[in-house]
Write an enzyme that holds these catalytic residues in place. Structure first.
Site, PDB file in Angstrom:
ATOM      1  N   ILE A 104       0.845  -1.202   0.000  1.00 21.11           N
ATOM      2  CA  ILE A 104       0.000   0.000   0.000  1.00 21.11           C
ATOM      3  C   ILE A 104       0.880   1.252   0.000  1.00 21.11           C
ATOM      4  CG2 ILE A 104      -1.850   1.214   1.213  1.00 21.11           C
ATOM      5  CD1 ILE A 104      -2.572  -1.581   2.466  1.00 21.11           C
TER       6      ILE A 104
ATOM      7  N   SER B  88      -7.137  -0.829  10.417  1.00 18.82           N
ATOM      8  CA  SER B  88      -7.735  -1.907   9.642  1.00 18.82           C
ATOM      9  C   SER B  88      -9.160  -2.134  10.109  1.00 18.82           C
ATOM     10  CB  SER B  88      -6.910  -3.175   9.874  1.00 18.82           C
ATOM     11  OG  SER B  88      -7.582  -4.305   9.400  1.00 18.82           O
TER      12      SER B  88
ATOM     13  N   TYR C 283      -2.819  -9.574  15.822  1.00 17.06           N
ATOM     14  CA  TYR C 283      -2.568  -8.527  14.820  1.00 17.06           C
ATOM     15  C   TYR C 283      -3.588  -7.398  14.972  1.00 17.06           C
ATOM     16  CZ  TYR C 283      -3.124  -6.006  10.463  1.00 17.06           C
ATOM     17  OH  TYR C 283      -3.292  -5.001   9.546  1.00 17.06           O
TER      18      TYR C 283
ATOM     19  N   LYS D  19      -3.393  -3.161  16.192  1.00 19.38           N
ATOM     20  CA  LYS D  19      -4.001  -1.982  15.538  1.00 19.38           C
ATOM     21  C   LYS D  19      -4.925  -1.251  16.508  1.00 19.38           C
ATOM     22  CE  LYS D  19      -2.127  -2.482  11.502  1.00 19.38           C
ATOM     23  NZ  LYS D  19      -1.089  -1.550  11.071  1.00 19.38           N
TER      24      LYS D  19
ATOM     25  N   PHE E   4     -10.507  -1.600   4.487  1.00 16.79           N
ATOM     26  CA  PHE E   4     -11.212  -2.872   4.342  1.00 16.79           C
ATOM     27  C   PHE E   4     -10.270  -3.838   3.599  1.00 16.79           C
ATOM     28  CE2 PHE E   4     -15.155  -2.607   6.634  1.00 16.79           C
ATOM     29  CZ  PHE E   4     -14.954  -1.357   7.182  1.00 16.79           C
TER      30      PHE E   4
ATOM     31  N   ASN F  98      -3.978 -13.991   1.745  1.00 12.83           N
ATOM     32  CA  ASN F  98      -5.190 -13.291   1.326  1.00 12.83           C
ATOM     33  C   ASN F  98      -5.719 -13.830   0.000  1.00 12.83           C
ATOM     34  OD1 ASN F  98      -3.430 -10.765   2.797  1.00 12.83           O
ATOM     35  ND2 ASN F  98      -5.482 -11.243   3.515  1.00 12.83           N
TER      36      ASN F  98
HETATM   37  P1  NAD Z   1       3.500  -4.544   3.523  1.00 14.21           P
HETATM   38  O1  NAD Z   1       4.063  -5.636   4.363  1.00 14.21           O
HETATM   39  O2  NAD Z   1       3.576  -4.688   2.052  1.00 14.21           O
HETATM   40  O3  NAD Z   1       4.153  -3.154   3.934  1.00 14.21           O
HETATM   41  C1  NAD Z   1       4.636  -2.897   5.226  1.00 14.21           C
HETATM   42  C2  NAD Z   1       6.028  -2.324   5.068  1.00 14.21           C
HETATM   43  O4  NAD Z   1       6.566  -2.012   6.361  1.00 14.21           O
HETATM   44  C3  NAD Z   1       7.011  -3.300   4.401  1.00 14.21           C
HETATM   45  O5  NAD Z   1       7.673  -2.640   3.335  1.00 14.21           O
HETATM   46  C4  NAD Z   1       7.983  -3.670   5.516  1.00 14.21           C
HETATM   47  O6  NAD Z   1       9.270  -3.946   5.034  1.00 14.21           O
HETATM   48  C5  NAD Z   1       7.923  -2.426   6.380  1.00 14.21           C
HETATM   49  N1  NAD Z   1       8.273  -2.655   7.785  1.00 14.21           N
HETATM   50  C6  NAD Z   1       7.783  -3.607   8.623  1.00 14.21           C
HETATM   51  N2  NAD Z   1       8.335  -3.501   9.834  1.00 14.21           N
HETATM   52  C7  NAD Z   1       9.193  -2.441   9.782  1.00 14.21           C
HETATM   53  C8  NAD Z   1      10.080  -1.833  10.722  1.00 14.21           C
HETATM   54  N3  NAD Z   1      10.182  -2.300  11.981  1.00 14.21           N
HETATM   55  N4  NAD Z   1      10.799  -0.767  10.331  1.00 14.21           N
HETATM   56  C9  NAD Z   1      10.719  -0.305   9.071  1.00 14.21           C
HETATM   57  N5  NAD Z   1       9.900  -0.836   8.133  1.00 14.21           N
HETATM   58  C10 NAD Z   1       9.161  -1.896   8.489  1.00 14.21           C
HETATM   59  O7  NAD Z   1       1.976  -4.360   3.992  1.00 14.21           O
HETATM   60  P2  NAD Z   1       0.820  -3.500   3.333  1.00 14.21           P
HETATM   61  O8  NAD Z   1      -0.211  -4.448   2.852  1.00 14.21           O
HETATM   62  O9  NAD Z   1       1.352  -2.473   2.437  1.00 14.21           O
HETATM   63  O10 NAD Z   1       0.223  -2.827   4.638  1.00 14.21           O
HETATM   64  C11 NAD Z   1       0.630  -1.551   5.078  1.00 14.21           C
HETATM   65  C12 NAD Z   1      -0.066  -1.240   6.389  1.00 14.21           C
HETATM   66  O11 NAD Z   1      -1.470  -1.318   6.222  1.00 14.21           O
HETATM   67  C13 NAD Z   1       0.273  -2.216   7.512  1.00 14.21           C
HETATM   68  O12 NAD Z   1       0.375  -1.485   8.715  1.00 14.21           O
HETATM   69  C14 NAD Z   1      -0.907  -3.148   7.552  1.00 14.21           C
HETATM   70  O13 NAD Z   1      -1.087  -3.696   8.821  1.00 14.21           O
HETATM   71  C15 NAD Z   1      -2.030  -2.197   7.186  1.00 14.21           C
HETATM   72  N6  NAD Z   1      -3.182  -2.880   6.586  1.00 14.21           N
HETATM   73  C16 NAD Z   1      -2.999  -3.703   5.521  1.00 14.21           C
HETATM   74  C17 NAD Z   1      -4.092  -4.364   4.964  1.00 14.21           C
HETATM   75  C18 NAD Z   1      -3.909  -5.331   3.819  1.00 14.21           C
HETATM   76  O14 NAD Z   1      -4.772  -6.180   3.622  1.00 14.21           O
HETATM   77  N7  NAD Z   1      -2.841  -5.238   3.031  1.00 14.21           N
HETATM   78  C19 NAD Z   1      -5.369  -4.136   5.481  1.00 14.21           C
HETATM   79  C20 NAD Z   1      -5.525  -3.284   6.563  1.00 14.21           C
HETATM   80  C21 NAD Z   1      -4.415  -2.646   7.102  1.00 14.21           C
HETATM   81  C1  WQD Z   2     -11.159 -12.777   2.171  1.00 14.26           C
HETATM   82  C2  WQD Z   2     -12.181 -13.885   2.002  1.00 14.26           C
HETATM   83  C3  WQD Z   2     -11.719 -15.840   3.315  1.00 14.26           C
HETATM   84  C4  WQD Z   2      -8.017 -16.928   1.213  1.00 14.26           C
HETATM   85  C5  WQD Z   2      -7.515 -10.061   6.137  1.00 14.26           C
HETATM   86  C6  WQD Z   2      -7.138  -9.660   7.528  1.00 14.26           C
HETATM   87  C7  WQD Z   2      -7.513  -8.230   7.764  1.00 14.26           C
HETATM   88  C8  WQD Z   2      -6.957  -7.314   6.688  1.00 14.26           C
HETATM   89  C9  WQD Z   2      -7.258  -7.811   5.314  1.00 14.26           C
HETATM   90  C10 WQD Z   2      -4.907  -6.372   7.426  1.00 14.26           C
HETATM   91  C11 WQD Z   2     -12.567 -14.564   3.313  1.00 14.26           C
HETATM   92  C12 WQD Z   2     -11.635 -16.160   1.835  1.00 14.26           C
HETATM   93  C13 WQD Z   2      -9.177 -16.300   1.634  1.00 14.26           C
HETATM   94  C14 WQD Z   2      -8.111 -18.201   0.580  1.00 14.26           C
HETATM   95  C15 WQD Z   2     -10.514 -18.104   0.794  1.00 14.26           C
HETATM   96  N1  WQD Z   2      -5.537  -7.214   6.753  1.00 14.26           N
HETATM   97  N2  WQD Z   2     -10.415 -16.868   1.424  1.00 14.26           N
HETATM   98  N3  WQD Z   2      -9.369 -18.722   0.388  1.00 14.26           N
HETATM   99  O1  WQD Z   2      -9.701 -12.335   6.095  1.00 14.26           O
HETATM  100  O2  WQD Z   2     -11.142 -10.486   5.139  1.00 14.26           O
HETATM  101  O3  WQD Z   2      -8.911  -9.942   5.983  1.00 14.26           O
HETATM  102  O4  WQD Z   2      -6.885  -9.182   5.200  1.00 14.26           O
HETATM  103  O5  WQD Z   2      -5.358  -5.558   8.209  1.00 14.26           O
HETATM  104  O6  WQD Z   2      -7.025  -7.910   9.016  1.00 14.26           O
HETATM  105  O7  WQD Z   2      -7.830 -10.486   8.432  1.00 14.26           O
HETATM  106  O8  WQD Z   2      -9.093 -11.199   3.891  1.00 14.26           O
HETATM  107  O9  WQD Z   2      -8.233 -11.967   1.732  1.00 14.26           O
HETATM  108  O10 WQD Z   2      -7.722 -13.323   3.798  1.00 14.26           O
HETATM  109  O11 WQD Z   2     -10.045 -13.299   2.908  1.00 14.26           O
HETATM  110  O12 WQD Z   2     -11.618 -18.617   0.603  1.00 14.26           O
HETATM  111  O13 WQD Z   2      -7.112 -18.836   0.211  1.00 14.26           O
HETATM  112  O14 WQD Z   2     -11.620 -14.914   1.183  1.00 14.26           O
HETATM  113  O15 WQD Z   2     -12.305 -16.896   4.028  1.00 14.26           O
HETATM  114  O16 WQD Z   2     -13.927 -14.878   3.233  1.00 14.26           O
HETATM  115  P1  WQD Z   2      -9.797 -11.083   5.348  1.00 14.26           P
HETATM  116  P2  WQD Z   2      -8.663 -12.451   3.050  1.00 14.26           P
END
Ligand code: NAD
Ligand code: WQD
Length: 344
Positions: free
Chosen positions: A12, A124, A148, A152, A177, A198
């Site tokens: 992201i 999140s 996790y 948050k 989301f 995911n």
């Molecule tokens: P990502 O793992 O791709 O990015 C996180 C980045 O943080 C990575 O580049 C990693 O190297 C860096 N990092 C981790 N620990 C570190 C540290 N101690 N010092 C410096 N850098 C560090 O994940 P993302 O999907 O881009 O997510 C970004 C943020 O959004 C995270 O905080 C995640 O929890 C949150 N988030 C992600 C999702 C999702 O589904 N991807 C959903 C909700 C919230």
């Molecule tokens: C989506 C749907 C699964 C994988 C997670 C974290 C959440 C946030 C986003 C960071 C669900 C189904 C999944 C697979 C499947 N991350 N599924 N087969 O669980 O909504 O959220 O990622 O903050 O905190 O919990 O996302 O992509 O894992 O799942 O059927 O191999 O797909 O059961 O219904 P989720 P997801």
């Protein structure tokens, strides 16, 4: 604004850094590459048409963080850095609490000391947990259900306490989301290490032939087709949400949470169908048992972000699948070559 983006090399973060440049801001990436690659930064620079400043550092290194914030002349921070795998967080809770919470404390200490009071935090939808309703509004009580999610939730509370402790803070807590998709160029995207947790990255890897089939975790949920329903949001829309939040921070007294989602739920099978259309090939799947801790259905009420950030999603599920497939098919092994990780 000159913006320190922690975790800016990640999925992201990289898309947001590009959106910041496009909006006329000056992002500086801080990352330790724990879950990302310098190649992502190189490609963002290429897309942005200019070198993005990069600081390789670990947020757990408090003296380094203090120096970076002291010397950086930052107007604001966007704090993405952290660990994010739900299952791993249950197996290694202390590592997650340390990584996510201690690193945030180091960052906030340095910001407080050096007078940087604007911060956007990656929260999140997982902070809501089992909410007793399927459409989440920001006023719902926080009830995260795994370590996790609790990191948050606790960080949100820490931010609220900090904002209440002294005037002058402007804090945006963005509750994402389900972020999916990739930049339409196919140059940057999501590159999970090992087996994807995911749905969309797993489906992408099935489509590209890295995995045989998808496991659909449960088809007997009380949802229209029995599979889980989530609010998928295109990562480019999400990146735009960060720019909007950053620019709205001036109006925030203390701290404020915004949902970033579309307001629309899609089922696992709808995601599979959209991906099949995008890739022009079938996605084999088998129905597997439910995954522990999964909720049947939830999606965002995105009204507050629309009213206060003047932001809403513009891309639908077909756009998400198209751009995810474009990225995956052009980069079958993400930023790597497929040689690095034998498990992948
Ligand atoms: P990502 O793992 O791709 O990015 C996180 C980045 O943080 C990575 O580049 C990693 O190297 C860096 N990092 C981790 N620990 C570190 C540290 N101690 N010092 C410096 N850098 C560090 O994940 P993302 O999907 O881009 O997510 C970004 C943020 O959004 C995270 O905080 C995640 O929890 C949150 N988030 C992600 C999702 C999702 O589904 N991807 C959903 C909700 C919230
Ligand atoms: C989506 C749907 C699964 C994988 C997670 C974290 C959440 C946030 C986003 C960071 C669900 C189904 C999944 C697979 C499947 N991350 N599924 N087969 O669980 O909504 O959220 O990622 O903050 O905190 O919990 O996302 O992509 O894992 O799942 O059927 O191999 O797909 O059961 O219904 P989720 P997801």
């Amino acid at each position: 604004m000159r913006v320190l983006t922690t975790g800016g090399a990640g999925y992201i973060g990289s898309h947001t850094v590009l959106a910041l440049v496009e909006a006329g801001h000056e992002p500086v990436i801080l990352d330790n590459f724990a879950n990302s690659s310098p190649e992502a930064v190189r490609r963002v620079s290429e897309l942005a048409g200019r070198e993005i400043e990069l600081i390789e550092a670990d947020l757990l290194d408090a003296p380094a963080v203090d120096r970076i914030v002291a010397d950086g002349n930052f107007d604001a921070v966007i704090h993405f850095a952290g660990l994010k795998a739900v299952g791993e967080s249950a197996a290694q809770p202390l590592r997650y609490y340390r990584s996510n919470i201690l690193s945030t404390l180091n960052l906030l200490d340095a910001m407080q000391k050096h007078g940087v009071r604007n911060v956007v935090f990656s929260s999140s939808a997982t902070v809501y947990g089992e909410a007793g309703t399927v459409q989440y509004t920001e006023e719902l009580p926080l009830n995260a259900m795994n370590p996790y999610g609790r990191t948050k939730m606790h960080i949100e509370q820490i931010l609220d306490d900090l904002a209440a402790s002294e005037p002058g803070w402007h804090i945006g807590k963005l509750r994402y989301f389900n972020p999916v998709g990739a930049h339409p160029s196919g140059r940057i995207g999501e590159d999970p290490r090992g087996i994807p947790n995911n749905l969309m990255p797993f489906v992408s890897q099935v489509a590209v032939g890295r995995r045989e089939h998808l496991n659909v975790f449960g088809d007997d949920y009380p949802t229209p087709d029995g599979t889980g329903v989530r609010d998928y949001i295109h990562v480019v829309d999400l990146a735009g949400g960060h720019v909007a939040a950053l620019e709205a921070l001036g109006d925030v007294r203390g701290s404020r949470a915004w949902n970033l989602g579309s307001g629309q739920g899609s089922s696992v099978l709808e995601v599979v169908r959209a991906f099949e259309r995008a890739a022009g090939r079938p996605i084999p799947y088998v129905v597997a048992p439910r995954r522990d801790g999964d909720l049947p259905e939830f999606f965002a009420d995105p009204t507050l972000a629309r009213l206060e950030l003047h932001w809403k999603t513009e891309r639908g599920l077909d756009d998400m699948a198209r751009d995810a497939w474009n990225w995956q098919s052009k980069n079958p092994f993400g930023y790597g070559t497929g040689e690095e990780d034998p498990e992948a």
